[in-house]
Design a protein around this motif. Structure first.
Motif, PDB file in Angstrom:
ATOM      1  N   LEU A   1      38.284  29.445  37.237  1.00  0.00           N
ATOM      2  CA  LEU A   1      37.003  29.363  36.539  1.00  0.00           C
ATOM      3  C   LEU A   1      37.047  28.311  35.445  1.00  0.00           C
ATOM      4  CD1 LEU A   1      34.169  30.662  36.231  1.00  0.00           C
ATOM      5  CD2 LEU A   1      35.194  32.242  34.586  1.00  0.00           C
TER       6      LEU A   1
ATOM      7  N   ASP B   1      42.375  33.796  38.738  1.00  0.00           N
ATOM      8  CA  ASP B   1      40.925  33.667  38.837  1.00  0.00           C
ATOM      9  C   ASP B   1      40.346  33.008  37.590  1.00  0.00           C
ATOM     10  OD1 ASP B   1      41.025  34.799  41.281  1.00  0.00           O
ATOM     11  OD2 ASP B   1      40.147  36.715  40.724  1.00  0.00           O
ATOM     12  N   ARG B   2      40.832  33.412  36.431  1.00  0.00           N
ATOM     13  CA  ARG B   2      40.351  32.820  35.178  1.00  0.00           C
ATOM     14  C   ARG B   2      40.713  31.346  35.111  1.00  0.00           C
ATOM     15  NH1 ARG B   2      41.754  37.883  32.724  1.00  0.00           N
ATOM     16  NH2 ARG B   2      43.798  37.050  32.147  1.00  0.00           N
TER      17      ARG B   2
ATOM     18  N   TRP C   1      32.753  36.823  44.874  1.00  0.00           N
ATOM     19  CA  TRP C   1      33.762  36.052  44.134  1.00  0.00           C
ATOM     20  C   TRP C   1      33.257  34.638  43.871  1.00  0.00           C
ATOM     21  CZ3 TRP C   1      36.521  31.622  44.237  1.00  0.00           C
ATOM     22  CH2 TRP C   1      37.669  31.539  43.436  1.00  0.00           C
TER      23      TRP C   1
ATOM     24  N   GLU D   1      30.744  34.610  41.075  1.00  0.00           N
ATOM     25  CA  GLU D   1      31.334  34.816  39.757  1.00  0.00           C
ATOM     26  C   GLU D   1      32.145  33.623  39.273  1.00  0.00           C
ATOM     27  OE1 GLU D   1      33.538  38.352  40.640  1.00  0.00           O
ATOM     28  OE2 GLU D   1      31.972  39.681  39.860  1.00  0.00           O
ATOM     29  N   HIS D   2      32.662  32.800  40.199  1.00  0.00           N
ATOM     30  CA  HIS D   2      33.581  31.738  39.803  1.00  0.00           C
ATOM     31  C   HIS D   2      33.080  30.314  40.052  1.00  0.00           C
ATOM     32  CE1 HIS D   2      36.186  35.287  40.130  1.00  0.00           C
ATOM     33  NE2 HIS D   2      36.917  34.708  39.220  1.00  0.00           N
TER      34      HIS D   2
END
Length: 225
Positions: A8, A4-5, A197, A200-201
């Motif tokens: 991003l 996920d990071r 999600w 946030e991304h």
């Protein structure tokens, strides 16, 4: 979480190749060469075109008036920062009832352009103490202005809402025959992706999800080969 990071970071560190050219009816004498730039995707044109504008200003008709009826005139960086902060405050009002933005010092507001990540991390918090109430989003279609409504990340039963849920809530009459594409950050996102999600991304720097609903490209003969 590591993946996920990475998603991003890839989104935020991405750049877009852009070609700037002067309109034919703006040229006063000799046509200047085009300007090519690798522009950060998470930025605003007025922040990256200062040198381009100075270069083209040597070749334009100084007497010609700015087309106010066609374009919004941006006087400079301060105007961009003002609009940006206004939208960030609106996003935090939706997510946290303005509790995060109101707890920040004035210098933090000023530093958002230069120290974005540490400050934006606070604005994106989704904890038991600071859970996100509503998803900041705007939907764009070519034939209308943007659409913005209240939409929670979870149903009353506690189920995660998805992108499909959001689209059905905002555009219940949208074609279901596959003639429309839903794009965020230029990406065609699967409809089953949780909307929290995505927020946030794939939110933009102003903390909004800017969602484009566009027509599918027409099928040509070459597409069959």
């Amino acid at each position: 979480m590591g993946d996920d990071r990475a998603i991003l970071r890839e989104n935020w560190d991405g750049r877009i190749p852009v070609c700037f050219s002067l309109a034919e009816d703006e040229i006063e004498q000799e046509k200047p060469e085009n300007v090519f730039a690798h522009v950060p995707r998470q930025s605003y044109f007025p922040l990256v075109t200062e040198k381009v504008s100075k270069y083209f200003s040597q070749h334009v008709d100084k007497e010609k008036e700015f087309p106010e009826s066609e374009l919004l005139h941006c006087p400079g960086r301060e105007a961009v920062e003002s609009v940006f902060m206004s939208t960030v405050k609106e996003a935090d009002a939706l997510k946290h009832r303005s509790s995060i933005i109101n707890s920040m010092q004035k210098k933090d507001h000023k530093n958002m352009f230069d120290q974005f990540w540490p400050i934006n991390k606070k604005l994106m918090e989704n904890t038991d103490e600071e859970s996100i109430k509503y998803i900041p989003f705007r939907i764009y279609q070519s034939e209308t202005g943007f659409i913005q409504k209240l939409f929670r990340p979870f149903s009353e039963e506690g189920q995660e809402h998805t992108l499909d849920d959001l689209i059905k809530h905002v555009l219940p009459d949208l074609d279901e025959d596959g003639n429309k594409r839903v794009l965020i950050q230029g990406i065609e996102v699967p409809g089953e992706t949780p909307i929290l999600w995505l927020s946030e991304h794939l939110s933009y720097p102003d903390n909004f999800l800017h969602i484009c609903v566009v027509n599918q490209p027409s099928m040509t003969i070459s597409d069959h080969w």
